[in-house]
Design a protein around this motif. Structure first.
Motif, PDB file in Angstrom:
ATOM      1  N   GLY A   1       6.930  -4.720   3.702  1.00  0.00           N
ATOM      2  CA  GLY A   1       5.617  -4.189   3.995  1.00  0.00           C
ATOM      3  C   GLY A   1       5.688  -2.780   4.556  1.00  0.00           C
ATOM      4  O   GLY A   1       6.755  -2.178   4.647  1.00  0.00           O
ATOM      5  N   ALA A   2       4.534  -2.238   4.965  1.00  0.00           N
ATOM      6  CA  ALA A   2       4.484  -0.883   5.511  1.00  0.00           C
ATOM      7  C   ALA A   2       3.128  -0.624   6.145  1.00  0.00           C
ATOM      8  O   ALA A   2       2.115  -1.212   5.742  1.00  0.00           O
ATOM      9  CB  ALA A   2       4.745   0.145   4.422  1.00  0.00           C
ATOM     10  N   ASN A   3       3.113   0.247   7.165  1.00  0.00           N
ATOM     11  CA  ASN A   3       1.872   0.721   7.779  1.00  0.00           C
ATOM     12  C   ASN A   3       1.730   2.241   7.675  1.00  0.00           C
ATOM     13  O   ASN A   3       0.624   2.760   7.683  1.00  0.00           O
ATOM     14  CB  ASN A   3       1.807   0.314   9.259  1.00  0.00           C
ATOM     15  N   ILE A   4       2.875   2.947   7.616  1.00  0.00           N
ATOM     16  CA  ILE A   4       2.872   4.400   7.466  1.00  0.00           C
ATOM     17  C   ILE A   4       3.857   4.770   6.363  1.00  0.00           C
ATOM     18  O   ILE A   4       4.981   4.259   6.343  1.00  0.00           O
ATOM     19  CB  ILE A   4       3.287   5.106   8.785  1.00  0.00           C
ATOM     20  N   ILE A   5       3.422   5.621   5.462  1.00  0.00           N
ATOM     21  CA  ILE A   5       4.288   6.064   4.363  1.00  0.00           C
ATOM     22  C   ILE A   5       4.508   7.572   4.486  1.00  0.00           C
ATOM     23  O   ILE A   5       3.551   8.337   4.644  1.00  0.00           O
ATOM     24  CB  ILE A   5       3.671   5.740   2.991  1.00  0.00           C
ATOM     25  N   ILE A   6       5.757   7.993   4.402  1.00  0.00           N
ATOM     26  CA  ILE A   6       6.111   9.406   4.291  1.00  0.00           C
ATOM     27  C   ILE A   6       6.770   9.562   2.924  1.00  0.00           C
ATOM     28  O   ILE A   6       7.766   8.887   2.634  1.00  0.00           O
ATOM     29  CB  ILE A   6       7.052   9.844   5.417  1.00  0.00           C
TER      30      ILE A   6
ATOM     31  N   ASP B   1       3.160  -2.171 -10.108  1.00  0.00           N
ATOM     32  CA  ASP B   1       4.148  -3.210  -9.792  1.00  0.00           C
ATOM     33  C   ASP B   1       4.015  -3.708  -8.358  1.00  0.00           C
ATOM     34  O   ASP B   1       4.503  -4.773  -8.017  1.00  0.00           O
ATOM     35  CB  ASP B   1       5.572  -2.660  -9.996  1.00  0.00           C
ATOM     36  N   VAL B   2       3.371  -2.918  -7.522  1.00  0.00           N
ATOM     37  CA  VAL B   2       3.161  -3.282  -6.127  1.00  0.00           C
ATOM     38  C   VAL B   2       1.716  -2.913  -5.778  1.00  0.00           C
ATOM     39  O   VAL B   2       1.225  -1.867  -6.218  1.00  0.00           O
ATOM     40  CB  VAL B   2       4.175  -2.546  -5.215  1.00  0.00           C
ATOM     41  N   PRO B   3       0.981  -3.753  -5.037  1.00  0.00           N
ATOM     42  CA  PRO B   3      -0.447  -3.478  -4.779  1.00  0.00           C
ATOM     43  C   PRO B   3      -0.673  -2.385  -3.739  1.00  0.00           C
ATOM     44  O   PRO B   3      -1.394  -2.565  -2.760  1.00  0.00           O
ATOM     45  CB  PRO B   3      -0.970  -4.837  -4.286  1.00  0.00           C
ATOM     46  N   LEU B   4      -0.048  -1.234  -3.953  1.00  0.00           N
ATOM     47  CA  LEU B   4      -0.186  -0.130  -3.006  1.00  0.00           C
ATOM     48  C   LEU B   4      -1.599   0.434  -3.032  1.00  0.00           C
ATOM     49  O   LEU B   4      -2.122   0.875  -2.001  1.00  0.00           O
ATOM     50  CB  LEU B   4       0.842   0.964  -3.335  1.00  0.00           C
ATOM     51  N   HIS B   5      -2.225   0.427  -4.215  1.00  0.00           N
ATOM     52  CA  HIS B   5      -3.586   0.949  -4.339  1.00  0.00           C
ATOM     53  C   HIS B   5      -4.585   0.128  -3.521  1.00  0.00           C
ATOM     54  O   HIS B   5      -5.645   0.622  -3.136  1.00  0.00           O
ATOM     55  CB  HIS B   5      -4.012   0.977  -5.809  1.00  0.00           C
ATOM     56  N   VAL B   6      -4.245  -1.147  -3.253  1.00  0.00           N
ATOM     57  CA  VAL B   6      -5.091  -2.001  -2.409  1.00  0.00           C
ATOM     58  C   VAL B   6      -4.770  -1.759  -0.937  1.00  0.00           C
ATOM     59  O   VAL B   6      -5.661  -1.702  -0.087  1.00  0.00           O
ATOM     60  CB  VAL B   6      -4.881  -3.493  -2.765  1.00  0.00           C
ATOM     61  N   ALA B   7      -3.479  -1.581  -0.634  1.00  0.00           N
ATOM     62  CA  ALA B   7      -3.034  -1.410   0.750  1.00  0.00           C
ATOM     63  C   ALA B   7      -3.569  -0.123   1.369  1.00  0.00           C
ATOM     64  O   ALA B   7      -3.712  -0.035   2.593  1.00  0.00           O
ATOM     65  CB  ALA B   7      -1.505  -1.428   0.811  1.00  0.00           C
TER      66      ALA B   7
ATOM     67  N   PRO C   1       5.600  -1.255  17.695  1.00  0.00           N
ATOM     68  CA  PRO C   1       5.794  -0.236  16.652  1.00  0.00           C
ATOM     69  C   PRO C   1       5.167  -0.643  15.326  1.00  0.00           C
ATOM     70  O   PRO C   1       5.122  -1.802  14.962  1.00  0.00           O
ATOM     71  CB  PRO C   1       7.318  -0.152  16.535  1.00  0.00           C
ATOM     72  N   PHE C   2       4.715   0.397  14.627  1.00  0.00           N
ATOM     73  CA  PHE C   2       4.251   0.192  13.259  1.00  0.00           C
ATOM     74  C   PHE C   2       5.451   0.324  12.325  1.00  0.00           C
ATOM     75  O   PHE C   2       6.450   0.940  12.661  1.00  0.00           O
ATOM     76  CB  PHE C   2       3.189   1.240  12.897  1.00  0.00           C
ATOM     77  N   LYS C   3       5.309  -0.229  11.145  1.00  0.00           N
ATOM     78  CA  LYS C   3       6.386  -0.172  10.154  1.00  0.00           C
ATOM     79  C   LYS C   3       6.196   1.076   9.290  1.00  0.00           C
ATOM     80  O   LYS C   3       5.152   1.253   8.666  1.00  0.00           O
ATOM     81  CB  LYS C   3       6.366  -1.434   9.279  1.00  0.00           C
ATOM     82  N   GLN C   4       7.189   1.949   9.280  1.00  0.00           N
ATOM     83  CA  GLN C   4       7.127   3.141   8.422  1.00  0.00           C
ATOM     84  C   GLN C   4       8.171   3.038   7.314  1.00  0.00           C
ATOM     85  O   GLN C   4       9.240   2.468   7.508  1.00  0.00           O
ATOM     86  CB  GLN C   4       7.352   4.416   9.243  1.00  0.00           C
ATOM     87  N   VAL C   5       7.834   3.613   6.148  1.00  0.00           N
ATOM     88  CA  VAL C   5       8.782   3.649   5.033  1.00  0.00           C
ATOM     89  C   VAL C   5       8.863   5.079   4.503  1.00  0.00           C
ATOM     90  O   VAL C   5       7.891   5.833   4.563  1.00  0.00           O
ATOM     91  CB  VAL C   5       8.387   2.689   3.883  1.00  0.00           C
TER      92      VAL C   5
ATOM     93  N   TRP D   1      -2.925  -4.446  12.624  1.00  0.00           N
ATOM     94  CA  TRP D   1      -2.550  -4.028  11.281  1.00  0.00           C
ATOM     95  C   TRP D   1      -1.764  -5.137  10.587  1.00  0.00           C
ATOM     96  O   TRP D   1      -0.885  -5.758  11.182  1.00  0.00           O
ATOM     97  CB  TRP D   1      -1.713  -2.755  11.324  1.00  0.00           C
ATOM     98  N   LYS D   2      -2.102  -5.351   9.324  1.00  0.00           N
ATOM     99  CA  LYS D   2      -1.436  -6.406   8.557  1.00  0.00           C
ATOM    100  C   LYS D   2      -0.019  -5.976   8.162  1.00  0.00           C
ATOM    101  O   LYS D   2       0.372  -4.824   8.326  1.00  0.00           O
ATOM    102  CB  LYS D   2      -2.246  -6.733   7.299  1.00  0.00           C
ATOM    103  N   HIS D   3       0.703  -6.949   7.604  1.00  0.00           N
ATOM    104  CA  HIS D   3       2.086  -6.712   7.193  1.00  0.00           C
ATOM    105  C   HIS D   3       2.192  -5.563   6.191  1.00  0.00           C
ATOM    106  O   HIS D   3       3.083  -4.715   6.298  1.00  0.00           O
ATOM    107  CB  HIS D   3       2.648  -8.010   6.587  1.00  0.00           C
ATOM    108  N   PHE D   4       1.289  -5.518   5.228  1.00  0.00           N
ATOM    109  CA  PHE D   4       1.283  -4.462   4.207  1.00  0.00           C
ATOM    110  C   PHE D   4      -0.114  -3.859   4.141  1.00  0.00           C
ATOM    111  O   PHE D   4      -0.928  -4.183   3.276  1.00  0.00           O
ATOM    112  CB  PHE D   4       1.703  -5.043   2.856  1.00  0.00           C
TER     113      PHE D   4
END
Length: 587
Positions: free
Chosen positions: A131-136, A150-156, A108-112, A74-77
């Motif tokens: 960055g992030a791999n899991i969003i809650i 403002d952040v490329p979340l739609h791409v991530a 571990p994966f990065k969660q935000v 998994w990539k950074h973001f």
């Protein structure tokens, strides 16, 4: 009967099973045993299970397993999993459970955690830098982040493995349907989607159709010795008690004293104002109990208060329905509903704060005589069986409650204001009950209710207009009640002086406040004089009409020749425009 996690060994990797053993999770609950194999087998799932049945692990384990299976790192973001929760508290609780798993994993994966109450600029900066791999997230904040750009979340999210809608029926009750539809448009169709709820509604069925592809419907319920199945855990005993409005507070105090201060209670009220007022009142009446309050208007203070109560061994948490869903607080002995909730489904969720994951618990609902039909309604509509609470309580009467309540208000105007706000908010919220055909505002005993709130006088509100109530206000000038806060009292005195001079309360946008009351004879005399004056004016106007002296016809101004010519030119131009739409307006 619980199932061992090792039964899923062909589907769960050794890596995830090792993490479960490390965290001392040995057996699965029925909902976990039913849902996890489906999610691991590339199925979309809509799961209905009683509250406190272990739904959080039922979606976190498949999420981590699916992300761990991917051969490509998994990539950074790059987002592999998203969990959407209806409230901040539930989102934070899910994040804490996930954190325990991620801390125990070697890679571990990065969660935000993305929730309201913080500046969105801070979330954007965190996503860009860490960055992030899991969003809650809560739906409002996630929609904002996806649509702002403002952040490329739609791409991530293009690599999204699994989407979870936790407490989906509550998401719809809170009005997030539009936000959810917007959010779903950004996600890839080739994803796994799971939807968890304690109740099924018509809106929920529509959401299932929109967000899930050929879903498997899973309904996990516990059977009891009764012929029918109920929507609450079998370890939960539900009681009800019918009290007159003026006796509800007395009974509550007797009940809490009888149960003792060494237990943990959650006490639900209908509104935020009721929580604030009764928290102050019971803190004085029950000094041996440790007390905490929490409601939706507390913002950042909510998290601290929740953590404080969660870590406490005993005490009472005063709260609104912000605490009804999914919040896991250990060792709750009693859930007490001082008022029935406005939402019918919320009844089950309130009770579900106790008797979680196989533990025993009890719930008590206080009802007024006009609400007795609610017991049968809840059993039929929500499949919750209620028993009448008949335990003998210590002390048949609680002396001094009314006296202490009035003294608190006379001592501090802030308490006087809280009492009036609580009463007004309760009456208005009561009129918004879903089952209004049973809980009707017109059936309320307003006088008894006012006495239960310890009011010094009845507030002016439309619901009380033209009602003859058996309530005696305290004989006094209520302007004499002062604030303990010296600064607040100083401001009030300045405003009061201005009000006495002008008859308009400062800052009231020109709305006149009622002046000091006058004697009934004087008020009647003033009304008769006003009526007589209107009668004389009417007779005078009628007399003038008969004499022909009031026919003041307005003379119409004559138009000049130039004005007539201009009007004719305009009409001619409009006719040409109508015939030929291509006429150049500059001609």
């Amino acid at each position: 009967m619980d199932v061992k996690w090792d039964k899923l060994q062909p589907k769960l990797s050794k890596f995830v099973l090792f993490t479960l053993r490390k965290l001392k999770f040995s057996t699965m609950t029925p909902v976990q045993a039913s849902v996890i194999p489906l999610l691991l087998g590339n199925k979309d799932v809509a799961a209905e299970a009683v509250t406190g049945s272990g739904k959080t692990l039922a979606f976190l384990i498949p999420l981590l397993e699916r992300m761990h299976r991917r051969a490509e790192p998994w990539k950074h973001f790059e987002i592999g999993g998203i969990v959407i929760s209806p409230t901040r508290e539930l989102a934070k609780q899910t994040s804490e459970v996930l954190k325990d798993f991620l801390d125990a994993m070697e890679q571990p994966f990065k969660q935000v955690l993305m929730i309201g109450g913080t500046k969105i600029a801070e979330d954007i900066e965190m996503l860009k830098s860490e960055g992030a791999n899991i969003i809650i997230a809560t739906p409002g904040r996630l929609e904002d982040l996806l649509t702002r750009g403002d952040v490329p979340l739609h791409v991530a999210v293009k690599s999204l493995e699994m989407l979870v809608l936790d407490e989906a029926d509550r998401l719809l009750e809170l009005g997030f349907e539009k936000s959810l539809n917007t959010i779903l448009e950004f996600f890839p169709k080739q994803r796994r989607t799971s939807l968890f709820s304690a109740t099924q509604t018509r809106q929920l069925e529509l959401l299932v159709r929109a967000g899930l592809r050929n879903p498997v419907i899973v309904s996990v319920k516990q059977k009891s010795s009764e012929p029918s199945t109920f929507s609450t855990p079998k370890e939960l005993v539900n009681y009800y008690k019918i009290c007159s409005p003026s006796d509800k507070m007395k009974f509550l105090i007797q009940f809490l004293k009888h149960q003792g201060s060494g237990k943990k209670y959650i006490l639900f009220f209908l509104t935020c104002a009721c929580v604030d007022y009764f928290f102050e009142l019971l803190r004085k009446l029950l000094p041996d109990f440790e007390m905490h309050s929490l409601h939706g208007k507390m913002k950042k203070k909510r998290e601290k208060m929740l953590e404080k109560f969660r870590s406490a061994t005993s005490g009472i948490l005063f709260c609104t329905d912000v605490m009804e869903r999914g919040i896991d607080i250990p060792d709750i002995d009693w859930v007490v509903q001082f008022d029935p909730p406005t939402s019918v489904s919320a009844f089950v969720h309130r009770c579900g704060r106790t008797a979680r994951i196989g533990q025993e618990g009890s719930a008590l609902t206080l009802l007024m005589p006009n609400e007795d039909a609610y017991v049968d309604f809840i059993q039929r509509n929500q499949k919750v069986h209620l028993e009448e609470y008949n335990a003998d309580l210590d002390g048949s009467d609680e002396p001094g409650i009314d006296k202490i309540t009035k003294e608190l208000q006379l001592r501090d105007r802030a308490c006087f204001d809280k009492a009036n706000r609580a009463f007004v908010s309760f009456v208005r919220a009561y009129g918004k009950h879903e089952c209004y055909f049973i809980l009707r505002t017109k059936d309320l005993d307003f006088a008894g209710l006012a006495r239960s709130f310890g009011l010094l006088r009845l507030p002016k509100m439309p619901e009380l207009k033209n009602l003859q109530l058996d309530f005696e206000p305290v004989e006094m000038d209520f302007n004499d009640i002062s604030y303990k806060d010296k600064q607040k009292e100083s401001i009030r005195k300045c405003k009061l002086e201005e009000f006495k001079e002008t008859g308009v309360w400062p800052g009231a946008k020109g709305i006149k406040r009622p002046k000091q009351t006058v004697a009934w004879e004087e008020a009647k005399k003033a009304r008769m004089e006003k009526k007589e004056k209107r009668k004389k004016k009417k007779e005078y106007v009628q007399k003038k009409i008969e004499e022909g002296k009031t026919k003041n016809k307005r003379k119409r101004k004559k138009m000049t020749d130039e004005q007539w010519k201009e009007l004719e030119d305009n009409i001619s131009f409009l006719k040409r425009m109508k015939k030929d739409k291509n006429v150049d307006c500059d001609d």
